[in-house]
Design an enzyme around this catalytic site. Structure first.
Site, PDB file in Angstrom:
ATOM      1  N   THR A  14       0.836  -1.209   0.000  1.00 13.91           N
ATOM      2  CA  THR A  14       0.000   0.000   0.000  1.00 13.91           C
ATOM      3  C   THR A  14       0.869   1.256   0.000  1.00 13.91           C
ATOM      4  OG1 THR A  14      -1.479  -1.280   1.379  1.00 13.91           O
ATOM      5  CG2 THR A  14      -1.965   1.049   1.200  1.00 13.91           C
ATOM      6  N   VAL A  15       1.875   1.277   0.885  1.00 12.34           N
ATOM      7  CA  VAL A  15       2.689   2.502   1.004  1.00 12.34           C
ATOM      8  C   VAL A  15       3.600   2.671  -0.210  1.00 12.34           C
ATOM      9  CG1 VAL A  15       4.416   3.692   2.398  1.00 12.34           C
ATOM     10  CG2 VAL A  15       2.591   2.431   3.533  1.00 12.34           C
ATOM     11  N   ARG A  46       7.965  -8.538  -3.659  1.00 10.93           N
ATOM     12  CA  ARG A  46       7.859 -10.003  -3.642  1.00 10.93           C
ATOM     13  C   ARG A  46       7.234 -10.538  -4.927  1.00 10.93           C
ATOM     14  NH1 ARG A  46       6.900 -10.644   2.295  1.00 10.93           N
ATOM     15  NH2 ARG A  46       4.806  -9.916   1.832  1.00 10.93           N
ATOM     16  N   GLU A 131      11.060   9.724   8.729  1.00 11.53           N
ATOM     17  CA  GLU A 131       9.933  10.523   9.224  1.00 11.53           C
ATOM     18  C   GLU A 131       8.656   9.699   9.370  1.00 11.53           C
ATOM     19  OE1 GLU A 131       9.810  14.203   9.982  1.00 11.53           O
ATOM     20  OE2 GLU A 131       8.259  13.067  11.000  1.00 11.53           O
ATOM     21  N   VAL A 134       7.259   7.322  12.703  1.00  6.59           N
ATOM     22  CA  VAL A 134       6.474   7.767  13.870  1.00  6.59           C
ATOM     23  C   VAL A 134       5.440   8.784  13.412  1.00  6.59           C
ATOM     24  CG1 VAL A 134       6.558   8.793  16.180  1.00  6.59           C
ATOM     25  CG2 VAL A 134       8.532   7.519  15.317  1.00  6.59           C
ATOM     26  N   ASP A 203       3.933  -1.231  19.943  1.00  2.38           N
ATOM     27  CA  ASP A 203       4.048  -0.310  18.805  1.00  2.38           C
ATOM     28  C   ASP A 203       4.358   1.100  19.322  1.00  2.38           C
ATOM     29  OD1 ASP A 203       3.317   0.352  15.848  1.00  2.38           O
ATOM     30  OD2 ASP A 203       2.033   1.694  17.000  1.00  2.38           O
ATOM     31  N   LYS A 207       7.895   3.544  18.871  1.00  2.86           N
ATOM     32  CA  LYS A 207       7.864   4.933  18.391  1.00  2.86           C
ATOM     33  C   LYS A 207       8.402   5.875  19.467  1.00  2.86           C
ATOM     34  CE  LYS A 207       3.924   3.890  15.391  1.00  2.86           C
ATOM     35  NZ  LYS A 207       2.455   3.773  15.376  1.00  2.86           N
ATOM     36  N   GLY A 304      -1.686   4.695   7.429  1.00  5.52           N
ATOM     37  CA  GLY A 304      -2.412   4.712   6.157  1.00  5.52           C
ATOM     38  C   GLY A 304      -1.463   5.016   5.011  1.00  5.52           C
TER      39      GLY A 304
END
Ligand code: HSE
Length: 440
Positions: A14-15, A46, A131, A134, A203, A207, A304
């Protein structure tokens, strides 16, 4: 005319796919801002066959991440595969040894290997930008590393996990249980593959360890973070918090104390009027307390595709325009070691919820035990289930009733000792619920 910056991307999930799109969409803007173009020239993922809706014509497919990191054609290696170790780690090390710059969104890898990778970047002259690791689109790394370089920071804290904030928001608004809200967070795709990573606070700890390093010039050390998750929080805690003028948030807090840097992740009562208390749903926020200036709070999307890609492309843009900040804002050999702060020495206010036997003398016993530990009570409320007429005529058979206390600042050790004594007095049932209060 400066040659365009040539970018290689490892990972087209996605990213990664969103970064390719964003660079394409922002091409003109990026050349104006950076004084040169930015081009994706090589990728690896992959599956080459997977449909991504990307135009990758003219882009080289590398055999694997390591081959991409060793490709002399690329200036920047962008790691968007995830995972704290290999294959991401070896590929990043190879890219840095080759003198290339690296951009990554990988919090787990930076939290585990950040100091060592920063040393490699320093030695070979490349940038190491992270960047997106976090708070995704929130420019918090840049704020701490560059924007506040002239300010001495004494505390940095924030809501760093969208899943936990979403769960606590729904529990508070709808009176739902933790388990129900977690199920929804998973259904909506907010939670990590293993939700324990989110809800048990790990998580947030990763961070926080990164933010603490930037704020205080310490070596990133996830093991120095005390971690407690949100699974023990009940709807009645959120109701009581509301009535008492607080909200419960999972906070990561790094603070300079007389005995060192305290790094901790735990459910926290924050005043309802504070900036951080207004942050709801999956939104993230970070507050920085700097000496001589009022607190600065940055709020925004912490996860996201689009939000993460925004930060990744900003990191690439810095490299294109020739900005090379030291990865942790100071030379690696000047970063200090940190150790885990003993929480028993933590000082602050506490919310305590006890299930007390509704008998004459119970409140007095609890108050005495707290007084013995020199704990001063700010407020105490005894609640009766609806319909029970304020416990009138309570007998030995009465069912336990919640007693909620807020203490003034005290030590955690004192709270433990007082509650141990109360348990031995047999005036309560079950385990006391204790939530730390963080003042703004
Ligand atoms: N699982 C994380 C969250 C994703 O809920 O915030 C971003 O790191």
């Amino acid at each position: 005319m400066v040659a365009p910056l040539k970018v290689g991307i490892a990972g087209l999930g996605t990213v990664g796919a969103e970064v390719v799109r964003l660079i394409e969409r922002q091409q003109r803007n990026l050349s104006l801002r950076c004084g040169r173009g930015v081009r994706v020239v090589a990728v690896t993922a992959r599956s080459k066959a997977r449909k991504r809706g990307l135009d990758l014509g003219g882009v080289t497919w590398a055999r694997n991440p390591l081959a991409l990191a060793n490709d002399p054609e690329i200036d920047v290696f962008v790691e968007l595969m995830g995972g704290a170790d290999d294959p991401a780690l070896s590929a990043i090390e190879a890219a840095l040894r080759n003198g290339k710059s690296v951009v990554t969104a990988n919090k787990a890898l930076i939290a585990k290997h950040g100091t060592r990778l920063a040393a490699l970047a320093e030695k070979h002259g490349g940038a190491l930008n992270y960047e997106a690791a976090v708070g995704a689109a929130i420019p918090v790394i840049k704020t701490l590393r560059e924007g506040l370089a002239g300010t001495s920071i004494h505390r940095v804290y924030g809501i760093l996990n969208g899943t936990c904030n979403y769960i606590l928001t729904r529990m508070e608004r709808e009176g739902l249980s933790f388990a129900e809200c977690l199920k929804d967070a998973q259904r909506l795709g907010y939670a990590e593959a293993n939700p324990s990573f989110d809800v048990d606070g790990h998580d947030t700890a990763q961070k926080l360890s990164i933010l603490a390093s930037l704020a205080f010039g310490t070596k990133v050390n996830q093991k120095a973070v005390y971690v407690e998750g949100i699974s023990s929080i009940a709807p009645e805690d959120l109701r009581a918090a509301d009535e008492l003028g607080y909200r419960v948030k999972l906070l990561g807090v790094a603070v300079r104390t007389e005995t060192g840097i305290e790094q901790r992740v735990h459910p926290t009562m924050v005043p309802r009027t504070s900036s951080i208390a207004q942050v709801m749903d999956v939104t993230n926020a970070v507050t920085v307390d700097g000496d001589g200036i009022p607190p600065i709070t940055l709020v925004g999307p912490g996860a996201g595709g689009a939000a993460t890609a925004s930060a990744v492309v900003a990191d690439i843009a810095d490299i294109a325009r020739g900005v090379r900040a030291l990865p942790f804002g100071r030379p690696v050999d000047r970063l200090k070691m940190t150790t885990k702060a003993p929480m028993r020495r933590h000082e602050g206010g506490y919310y305590i919820r006890l299930m007390a036997r509704d008998l004459a003398g119970t409140a007095a016993t609890i108050a005495t035990r707290l007084a013995e530990q020199k704990i001063s009570i700010e407020s105490i409320v005894q609640r009766h289930p609806d319909g029970d007429r304020a416990g009138a005529g309570a007998t030995a058979k009465s069912s336990p009733v919640p007693v909620i206390l807020i203490t003034y600042a005290t030590s955690e050790d004192a709270v433990h000792r007082a509650l141990q004594a109360v348990q031995q007095d047999r005036v309560i049932t079950g385990r006391p619920q204790v939530i730390r209060i963080e003042k703004n």
